[in-house]
Design a protein around this motif. Structure first.
Motif, short mmCIF file in Angstrom:
data_model
loop_
_atom_site.label_atom_id
_atom_site.label_comp_id
_atom_site.label_asym_id
_atom_site.label_seq_id
_atom_site.Cartn_x
_atom_site.Cartn_y
_atom_site.Cartn_z
N LYS A 168 43.78 -0.88 29.80
CA LYS A 168 43.77 -1.25 31.38
C LYS A 168 42.98 -2.57 31.66
CE LYS A 168 45.00 3.26 32.95
NZ LYS A 168 44.58 4.44 33.63
N ASP A 169 41.76 -2.65 30.85
CA ASP A 169 40.95 -3.93 30.93
C ASP A 169 41.43 -5.23 30.03
OD1 ASP A 169 40.58 -2.96 28.40
OD2 ASP A 169 38.29 -2.78 28.51
N GLY A 170 42.74 -5.14 29.56
CA GLY A 170 43.28 -6.11 28.78
C GLY A 170 42.87 -6.24 27.33
N GLN A 171 41.89 -5.32 26.99
CA GLN A 171 41.51 -5.30 25.49
C GLN A 171 42.18 -4.33 24.58
OE1 GLN A 171 38.88 -7.47 24.87
NE2 GLN A 171 39.23 -8.16 26.61
N LYS A 172 42.11 -4.60 23.28
CA LYS A 172 42.93 -3.47 22.45
C LYS A 172 42.06 -2.39 22.29
CE LYS A 172 42.26 -5.04 18.03
NZ LYS A 172 42.51 -5.56 16.78
N VAL A 173 42.83 -1.07 22.41
CA VAL A 173 41.90 0.17 22.48
C VAL A 173 42.07 0.67 20.89
CG1 VAL A 173 42.16 2.60 23.00
CG2 VAL A 173 42.59 0.81 24.60
N TRP A 174 43.40 0.31 20.31
CA TRP A 174 43.53 0.74 18.89
C TRP A 174 44.71 0.03 18.28
CZ3 TRP A 174 39.99 3.37 16.34
CH2 TRP A 174 40.56 3.94 15.22
N ALA A 175 44.84 -0.11 16.96
CA ALA A 175 45.73 -0.82 16.25
C ALA A 175 45.80 -0.30 14.90
CB ALA A 175 45.53 -2.22 16.29
N TYR A 176 47.04 -0.47 14.11
CA TYR A 176 47.31 -0.20 12.83
C TYR A 176 48.38 -0.68 12.34
CZ TYR A 176 49.19 2.69 9.21
OH TYR A 176 49.67 3.47 8.35
N ALA A 177 48.52 -1.02 11.21
CA ALA A 177 49.67 -1.71 10.35
C ALA A 177 49.67 -1.00 8.93
CB ALA A 177 49.75 -2.87 10.52
N ALA A 178 50.89 -0.97 8.38
CA ALA A 178 51.10 -0.47 6.90
C ALA A 178 52.30 -1.45 6.49
CB ALA A 178 51.38 0.84 6.80
N LEU A 179 51.91 -1.96 5.25
CA LEU A 179 52.97 -2.57 4.72
C LEU A 179 53.32 -2.06 3.39
CD1 LEU A 179 54.77 -5.30 4.30
CD2 LEU A 179 52.77 -6.40 3.38
N ARG A 180 54.60 -1.69 2.89
CA ARG A 180 54.85 -1.14 1.84
C ARG A 180 55.66 -2.26 1.11
NH1 ARG A 180 57.92 4.68 1.19
NH2 ARG A 180 59.76 3.38 1.67
N ASP A 181 55.40 -2.51 -0.20
CA ASP A 181 56.16 -3.51 -0.92
C ASP A 181 57.45 -2.71 -1.55
OD1 ASP A 181 55.27 -2.37 -3.68
OD2 ASP A 181 53.73 -3.78 -3.56
N ALA A 182 58.24 -3.59 -2.32
CA ALA A 182 59.40 -3.11 -2.77
C ALA A 182 59.17 -2.10 -3.92
CB ALA A 182 60.43 -4.23 -3.23
N ALA A 183 57.97 -2.13 -4.63
CA ALA A 183 57.68 -1.30 -5.70
C ALA A 183 56.94 -0.20 -5.42
CB ALA A 183 56.72 -2.10 -6.76
N GLY A 184 56.83 -0.01 -3.96
CA GLY A 184 56.25 1.11 -3.28
C GLY A 184 54.64 1.22 -3.22
N GLN A 185 53.97 0.01 -3.33
CA GLN A 185 52.75 0.03 -3.27
C GLN A 185 52.38 -0.09 -1.52
OE1 GLN A 185 50.24 -0.04 -5.38
NE2 GLN A 185 48.64 0.04 -3.86
N MET A 186 51.36 0.72 -1.03
CA MET A 186 50.92 0.43 0.27
C MET A 186 50.01 -0.26 0.39
SD MET A 186 53.41 2.60 2.28
CE MET A 186 52.12 3.43 3.66
N THR A 187 49.86 -0.87 1.49
CA THR A 187 48.48 -1.85 2.06
C THR A 187 48.61 -1.11 3.59
OG1 THR A 187 49.03 -3.63 0.63
CG2 THR A 187 47.40 -3.79 2.43
N PHE A 188 47.24 -0.86 3.85
CA PHE A 188 46.84 -0.30 5.25
C PHE A 188 45.94 -1.26 5.72
CE2 PHE A 188 47.96 3.64 2.79
CZ PHE A 188 48.79 4.00 3.32
N PHE A 189 46.12 -1.44 7.22
CA PHE A 189 45.40 -2.40 7.77
C PHE A 189 44.93 -1.72 8.96
CE2 PHE A 189 48.93 -4.49 5.92
CZ PHE A 189 48.21 -5.62 5.30
N SER A 190 43.47 -1.90 8.93
CA SER A 190 42.54 -1.32 10.11
C SER A 190 42.84 -2.06 11.50
CB SER A 190 41.03 -1.28 9.75
OG SER A 190 40.53 -2.60 9.57
N PRO A 191 42.14 -1.31 12.41
CA PRO A 191 42.19 -1.88 13.93
C PRO A 191 41.84 -3.38 14.04
CG PRO A 191 41.69 0.27 14.24
CD PRO A 191 41.59 0.00 12.71
N ASP A 192 40.91 -3.78 13.30
CA ASP A 192 40.29 -5.07 13.24
C ASP A 192 41.06 -6.07 12.52
OD1 ASP A 192 38.26 -4.00 14.62
OD2 ASP A 192 36.85 -4.10 13.04
N GLU A 193 42.06 -5.56 11.59
CA GLU A 193 42.84 -6.35 11.10
C GLU A 193 44.06 -6.80 11.53
OE1 GLU A 193 41.75 -5.80 6.32
OE2 GLU A 193 42.34 -4.13 7.34
#
Length: 355
Positions: free
Chosen positions: A248-273
């Motif tokens: 509500k203050d316009g700031q990011k409370v939390w964030a997350y992302a995951a990228l899986r490549d075609a070979a199945g390798q997972m890359t996870f991204f933290s809130p800061d990323e």
């Protein structure tokens, strides 16, 4: 994570008298077990099966679609012996994005669970709401049907890749406190075939889709205003999911992302990323809400740019979940190059979510 908290808003407004508040199972880190976890989890407060995708007609015209089924506890006394006691709700949303129509076509419906007319079964994905349904077959394929006043969707969805377990093997954080979490897996790159009926004309379609299945018992952080979410099927067979929860203050409370490549390798991204940056907004003529329908997302050192199939993809679900939000088909570039197609969901722009 998208639909979970809109339903929690609805549940707080039901105003039911309780003999004793029900106790729901908390979400804690644990391994998901299949096939059991394909099915419903009645000990948790809320659950949904959420499918979005891009379709193509025989004349190569693009369409976007969304089908969502929710199972939610109502906080009604579970010990009430009446078959008419509304202990759980089944809610459905369906939408069709057709550039020729110029706006989102959508439908919603809801019913209390029971009498074989509305249910979500344990042990496998099988949800029914009158004549709407979402079913996982023995071979792993899904079938779904939903009908609105202006359209109908009858689709088969075949998995082409393994399950994509989000965050910590399916334990997905939604805020700074550990209890703000859900169990969450995705199935990207589903191969879709079937029929879209529009203007009383059945049209054979094919395409690709993204499925999320998620269940939880906990709210968003009290400071949360809304969230932005995307699920993207990338052209090279990779898959990206990313979200941020806005305060509500316009700031990011939390964030997350995951990228899986075609070979199945997972890359996870933290809130800061992970960061979301609006590039262009669209104002709804219905609600006057300003939605950032064109979005730039950074995951680590990768930049993604999302552009909508069309601007007017606002979904008014005030008759079922009490919310208005934007949910639409988008094209995606990666570092300036065409990369894939997916869906973007934007909530809390009409008004802040009230818990």
């Amino acid at each position: 994570m998208h639909k979970l908290f809109m339903l929690l808003i609805l549940l707080t407004t039901l105003g039911m008298s309780l003999a004793a508040p029900p106790v729901y199972t908390p979400v804690t880190p644990k391994a998901l077990i299949f096939p059991e976890d394909f099915g419903a989890h009645e000990n948790f407060r809320i659950e949904w099966w959420y499918v979005t995708g891009w379709l193509e007609t025989p004349d190569r015209q693009p369409l976007g679609f969304q089908v969502t089924f929710f199972r939610s506890a109502t906080e009604y006394d579970e010990d009430n012996p009446s078959r008419f006691a509304p202990k759980r709700l089944i809610i459905g949303h369906a939408a069709l994005s057709d550039p020729a129509a110029g706006k989102l076509l959508h439908e919603e419906k809801s019913a209390r669970e029971g009498f074989g007319l509305a249910y979500a079964k344990a042990g496998n994905s099988e949800v029914k709401l009158d004549d709407w349904y979402f079913i996982r077959e023995a071979d792993g394929r899904y079938r779904t049907y939903a009908e609105g006043a202006d359209f109908a969707l009858e689709l088969s969805l075949a998995p082409m890749q393994p399950l994509m377990l989000q965050d910590l093997n399916g334990f997905s954080r939604k805020g700074p406190r550990s209890e703000q979490a859900s169990y969450y897996y995705s199935e990207p790159h589903l191969q879709v075939s079937g029929t879209v009926t529009h203007e009383n004309r059945p049209i054979a379609v094919k395409g690709s889709a993204w499925l999320d299945h998620e269940w939880s018992s906990e709210y968003l952080d009290p400071n949360a205003e809304g969230w932005d979410w995307t699920g993207i099927n990338l052209d090279d067979g990779s898959a990206l999911m990313a979200f941020q929860i806005r305060g509500k203050d316009g700031q990011k409370v939390w964030a997350y992302a995951a990228l899986r490549d075609a070979a199945g390798q997972m890359t996870f991204f933290s809130p800061d990323e992970v960061s979301f940056h609006p590039m262009r907004t669209w104002r709804s003529p219905l609600t006057d809400a300003d939605y950032p329908v064109a979005m730039r997302i950074r995951t680590g050192n990768i930049e993604w740019q999302l552009e909508p199939m069309m601007d007017d993809q606002e979904l008014d679900s005030r008759l079922s979940t009490g919310s208005v939000y934007w949910e639409g088909a988008v094209t995606v570039t990666r570092d300036g190059q065409p990369a894939g197609r997916g869906y973007l969901e934007l909530t809390g722009y009409d008004k802040p979510l009230s818990m």
